[in-house]
Design an enzyme around this catalytic site. Structure first.
Site, PDB file in Angstrom:
ATOM      1  CB  CYS A 147      70.459  21.334  54.880  1.00  0.00           C
ATOM      2  SG  CYS A 147      71.976  20.452  55.196  1.00  0.00           S
ATOM      3  CG  HIS A 160      73.455  24.586  45.090  1.00  0.00           C
ATOM      4  ND1 HIS A 160      74.276  23.997  46.025  1.00  0.00           N
ATOM      5  CD2 HIS A 160      72.197  24.507  45.595  1.00  0.00           C
ATOM      6  CE1 HIS A 160      73.552  23.569  47.050  1.00  0.00           C
ATOM      7  NE2 HIS A 160      72.288  23.866  46.813  1.00  0.00           N
ATOM      8  CD  GLU A 187      77.659  22.773  53.206  1.00  0.00           C
ATOM      9  OE1 GLU A 187      77.035  23.468  54.022  1.00  0.00           O
ATOM     10  OE2 GLU A 187      77.792  21.551  53.297  1.00  0.00           O
ATOM     11  CB  CYS A 192      76.947  19.772  49.441  1.00  0.00           C
ATOM     12  SG  CYS A 192      75.721  21.037  49.188  1.00  0.00           S
ATOM     13  N   GLY A 226      73.674  20.257  46.920  1.00  0.00           N
ATOM     14  CA  GLY A 226      74.684  20.518  45.904  1.00  0.00           C
ATOM     15  C   GLY A 226      74.797  19.366  44.917  1.00  0.00           C
TER      16      GLY A 226
HETATM   17  C1  ZDR Z   1      75.106  21.826  51.426  1.00  0.00           C
HETATM   18  C2  ZDR Z   1      74.175  21.357  52.488  1.00  0.00           C
HETATM   19  N1  ZDR Z   1      74.968  20.895  53.569  1.00  0.00           N
HETATM   20  C3  ZDR Z   1      73.361  20.187  51.939  1.00  0.00           C
HETATM   21  O1  ZDR Z   1      73.657  19.033  52.255  1.00  0.00           O
HETATM   22  O2  ZDR Z   1      72.432  20.419  51.166  1.00  0.00           O
HETATM   23  C4  ZDR Z   1      73.282  22.493  52.819  1.00  0.00           C
HETATM   24  C5  ZDR Z   1      73.710  23.396  53.942  1.00  0.00           C
HETATM   25  C6  ZDR Z   1      73.279  24.804  53.700  1.00  0.00           C
HETATM   26  C7  ZDR Z   1      74.205  25.502  52.785  1.00  0.00           C
HETATM   27  N2  ZDR Z   1      75.464  25.756  53.403  1.00  0.00           N
HETATM   28  C8  ZDR Z   1      73.553  26.828  52.386  1.00  0.00           C
HETATM   29  O3  ZDR Z   1      72.727  26.797  51.462  1.00  0.00           O
HETATM   30  O4  ZDR Z   1      73.840  27.880  52.963  1.00  0.00           O
END
Ligand code: ZDR
Length: 353
Positions: A78, A168, A217, A226, A229
């Site tokens: 994350c 992603h 997400e 994200c 992301g």
């Molecule tokens: C998108 C995220 N908040 C970030 O900043 O990288 C990551 C959170 C985890 C994401 N929802 C997942 O890979 O399940």
């Protein structure tokens, strides 16, 4: 007494818990998804996009991070969360600019560094482009990027897949405001081309160094930002010929600076992380073993609650005795004292030149 801190990075918000000395019980280190859902619920809980635990390293790193989405599923990495974790560690330990941490994650070793302007620059590691590593069923194109087409609502979307430890999907579109964002986001999160589900980003290219995304997400739905992301988006945009290797990625919560020097190299992400508040969880919401394995602070000696090993039954009765013999006011006092220490160290940090 289970304390937590709330942090946010561009509006992507997290509950952080300190467990670097092994003080979190097994029930918290490997939490039940329903407990995480409860904590992250914005009406019945604290409210967050995820829960992040700072844990002892299992190898040579300084610590280990575990991140759980608001639905209780575990994510491998994350980006916004690891910036929040770095800020949390700096606030807890009184660290200043230049401090770096090597942090174990299921996505490998990640290295955030505190900058002099307060932002956090993170070595996010190299992107995964092998379809099996993303994972995705899409095949790679000549540039090495997994790409394909998907039909949704009678519309054919071009889609690229990139792994940043977590999966992603990046979908270039002409207009971010007119797409059926929630429906497409949810459909693509669960599409069979992503066997482990995926975070989905709709991309509008404003220029070769200015990208904008709307974020859906995995396990959390629409969020304001994200980090992984934004990194995945830059990599996909570079390989699709849409972007330079350094760009600003604009998210609903604000911008991130992303760079990727060459294939095989790490992606770097720079952005903010901000403390929101510290809190103490109502004892009713603490998994029972946590209370049993956490001795009360020494300033409130309670004969019946000590840290020595004992049976579960004995531990539970000690916890009950502790709860029965300690008023809510004195619990709040204990928590307030340690929260005050954290707040003071944060204030001292902020007034340093
Ligand atoms: C998108 C995220 N908040 C970030 O900043 O990288 C990551 C959170 C985890 C994401 N929802 C997942 O890979 O399940």
């Amino acid at each position: 007494m289970l304390t937590f801190s709330k942090y946010q990075g561009l509006g992507n918000d997290f509950i952080l818990m300190e467990g670097r000395s092994g003080q979190l019980s097994e029930e918290i280190q490997s939490p039940d998804p329903s407990w995480v859902q409860r904590l992250c619920d914005r009406r019945f809980g604290i409210g967050a996009d995820g829960l992040i635990l700072a844990l002892p390293s299992e190898g040579d790193a300084e610590l280990r991070m575990r991140i759980f989405n608001a639905d209780g599923s575990e994510a491998e990495m994350c980006g916004n969360g690891i910036r929040c974790l770095a800020r949390f560690l700096a606030d807890s330990d009184g660290d200043g600019p230049g401090r770096r941490w090597t942090i174990e994650t299921p996505a490998g070793l990640i290295v955030p560094e505190l900058q002099s302007d307060g932002q956090i620059r993170v070595d996010m590691g190299a992107p995964f482009l092998e379809p099996s590593a993303v994972p995705t069923t899409l095949a790679t194109d000549a540039s090495g990027l997994p790409v394909g087409e998907v039909d949704l609502d009678g519309v054919t979307l071009t889609l690229a897949a990139v792994g940043m430890g977590n999966p992603h999907g990046v979908v270039p579109v002409d207009d971010l405001s007119t797409i059926p964002f929630e429906r497409w986001g949810e459909d693509l999160e669960h599409h069979p081309i992503f066997p482990a589900r995926a975070n989905v980003h709709f991309l509008k290219v404003h220029g070769r160094s200015h990208l904008e995304i709307r974020v859906w997400e995995r396990g959390a739905g629409p969020t304001l930002a994200c980090g992984t992301g934004a990194c995945a988006t830059l990599v996909a945009a570079v390989l699709l010929g849409l972007s330079d290797r350094q760009a600003t990625v604009q998210l609903p919560g604000g911008p991130l600076q992303i760079s990727w020097e060459k294939p095989g190299a790490s992606v770097f992400m720079t952005g903010p992380a901000v403390a929101v508040f510290d809190g103490v969880l109502n004892p009713d919401l603490v998994p029972i073993q946590q209370a049993a394995s956490n001795p009360p602070p020494t300033q409130e000696p309670v004969e019946t609650a000590t840290a020595d090993a004992c049976s579960e039954e004995e531990a539970q009765s000690r916890v009950q005795a502790f709860l029965a013999s300690t008023s809510l006011d004195s619990m709040i006092n204990i928590a307030t004292e340690s929260l005050e220490e954290r707040t003071l160290s944060r204030l001292q940090r902020d007034v340093q030149p």
